[in-house]
Design a protein around this motif. Sequence first.
Motif, PDB file in Angstrom:
ATOM      1  N   GLY A  62       1.988   4.688  11.120  1.00 41.35           N
ATOM      2  CA  GLY A  62       1.866   4.779   9.470  1.00 41.35           C
ATOM      3  C   GLY A  62       0.243   4.852   9.023  1.00 41.35           C
ATOM      4  O   GLY A  62      -0.546   4.850  10.075  1.00 41.35           O
ATOM      5  N   GLU A  63       0.099   5.175   7.795  1.00 39.65           N
ATOM      6  CA  GLU A  63      -1.165   5.338   7.233  1.00 39.65           C
ATOM      7  C   GLU A  63      -1.861   3.776   7.373  1.00 39.65           C
ATOM      8  O   GLU A  63      -3.162   4.011   7.430  1.00 39.65           O
ATOM      9  N   PHE A  64      -1.156   2.869   7.182  1.00 41.85           N
ATOM     10  CA  PHE A  64      -2.065   1.585   7.257  1.00 41.85           C
ATOM     11  C   PHE A  64      -2.340   1.144   8.692  1.00 41.85           C
ATOM     12  O   PHE A  64      -1.478   0.786   9.389  1.00 41.85           O
ATOM     13  N   CYS A  65      -3.524   1.051   9.245  1.00 42.29           N
ATOM     14  CA  CYS A  65      -3.835   0.876  10.425  1.00 42.29           C
ATOM     15  C   CYS A  65      -5.190   0.015  10.373  1.00 42.29           C
ATOM     16  O   CYS A  65      -5.601  -0.407   9.490  1.00 42.29           O
TER      17      CYS A  65
ATOM     18  N   TRP B  90      -9.589  -6.255   2.163  1.00 42.55           N
ATOM     19  CA  TRP B  90      -9.183  -7.088   3.488  1.00 42.55           C
ATOM     20  C   TRP B  90     -10.053  -6.814   4.576  1.00 42.55           C
ATOM     21  O   TRP B  90      -9.933  -7.145   5.693  1.00 42.55           O
ATOM     22  N   ARG B  91     -11.202  -6.124   4.310  1.00 45.56           N
ATOM     23  CA  ARG B  91     -12.123  -5.763   5.509  1.00 45.56           C
ATOM     24  C   ARG B  91     -12.467  -6.972   6.220  1.00 45.56           C
ATOM     25  O   ARG B  91     -12.330  -7.133   7.500  1.00 45.56           O
ATOM     26  N   SER B  92     -13.260  -7.821   5.608  1.00 44.31           N
ATOM     27  CA  SER B  92     -13.607  -9.066   6.231  1.00 44.31           C
ATOM     28  C   SER B  92     -12.847 -10.036   6.857  1.00 44.31           C
ATOM     29  O   SER B  92     -13.166 -10.436   7.986  1.00 44.31           O
ATOM     30  N   GLU B  93     -11.565 -10.066   6.230  1.00 40.93           N
ATOM     31  CA  GLU B  93     -10.626 -11.051   6.829  1.00 40.93           C
ATOM     32  C   GLU B  93     -10.039 -10.330   8.131  1.00 40.93           C
ATOM     33  O   GLU B  93      -9.538 -10.911   9.023  1.00 40.93           O
TER      34      GLU B  93
ATOM     35  N   LEU C 295       0.842  -1.096   0.097  1.00 37.51           N
ATOM     36  CA  LEU C 295       0.057  -0.180   0.015  1.00 37.51           C
ATOM     37  C   LEU C 295       0.978   1.229  -0.028  1.00 37.51           C
ATOM     38  O   LEU C 295       0.482   2.307  -0.244  1.00 37.51           O
ATOM     39  N   LYS C 296       2.088   1.186   0.383  1.00 33.78           N
ATOM     40  CA  LYS C 296       2.937   2.362   0.163  1.00 33.78           C
ATOM     41  C   LYS C 296       3.199   2.788  -1.271  1.00 33.78           C
ATOM     42  O   LYS C 296       3.492   3.968  -1.597  1.00 33.78           O
TER      43      LYS C 296
ATOM     44  N   TYR D  23      -8.518   3.772   1.806  1.00 39.43           N
ATOM     45  CA  TYR D  23      -9.828   3.298   1.668  1.00 39.43           C
ATOM     46  C   TYR D  23     -10.403   2.926   0.250  1.00 39.43           C
ATOM     47  O   TYR D  23     -11.518   2.561   0.214  1.00 39.43           O
ATOM     48  N   ARG D  24      -9.358   3.130  -0.647  1.00 41.85           N
ATOM     49  CA  ARG D  24     -10.045   2.808  -2.233  1.00 41.85           C
ATOM     50  C   ARG D  24      -9.851   1.055  -2.235  1.00 41.85           C
ATOM     51  O   ARG D  24     -10.339   0.450  -2.699  1.00 41.85           O
TER      52      ARG D  24
END
Length: 226
Positions: free
Chosen positions: A174-177, A137-140, A123-124, A131-132
């Motif tokens: 970082g941005e990925f949280c 990976w939301r449900s996982e 994602l970097k 959020y795009r």
Amino acid sequence: MRPAAAAAAATATAAALRLRAAAASLSSPPAALFTPCRAAIPRAAASPVMDAQFESFRAQLDESSTLRDRIRAVVSEIESASRVATAALLLVHQPVPLEDVLGKAKAQVEVIKGLYAQLAEVLKECPGQYYRYHGDWRSETQAVVSMLAFMHWLETDGLLMHTDAQEKLGLSSGEFCLDVEDYLTGLCFMSNEFVSSITDQTKNSSHNFILGICLWFETENVVQPA
């Protein structure tokens, strides 16, 4: 033949010939009506600006598709490791020492943590677009949080907080949280394990265990993730 009859026959014959000629002319339209236009129709000249725009759009779509495929490959591994950990936790409903059950599950948690690190690296390459691709990976992630919360409860009889869940997954910077909604949904999923545990303990006449769950819900009735 009488002259009058001969004249009538000649008139009828002439009329028949005229009708036949008229029918032939109607069945064969003038060739000029079907003569193809041989003049070449000039093609509109392609706009260089539009060509450049479409090439740019196609390049963006190809790049997004490639990135999404890479994300889904990592997410597939996260799902697989989560299933292994969840299967290990099912042994808690059997006469198996709790330390053995948690040990197998914790080994998979470390694997999942490493996979989230890989996902963060992917994602970097697209900063500002968390959020795009979040739906991939939301449900996982919700399933992973549910598993972590159940493990935490088995160890401490307490509630896994949002910051603790982030730390266990290595997502605290970082941005990925860890999205708060995913965290809360995962906690809701954990209630399914409580139902199974209560059923098992009721069969074993372990009423203290059931009372402990009731007290836990009373004391942990407010969730305030950091």
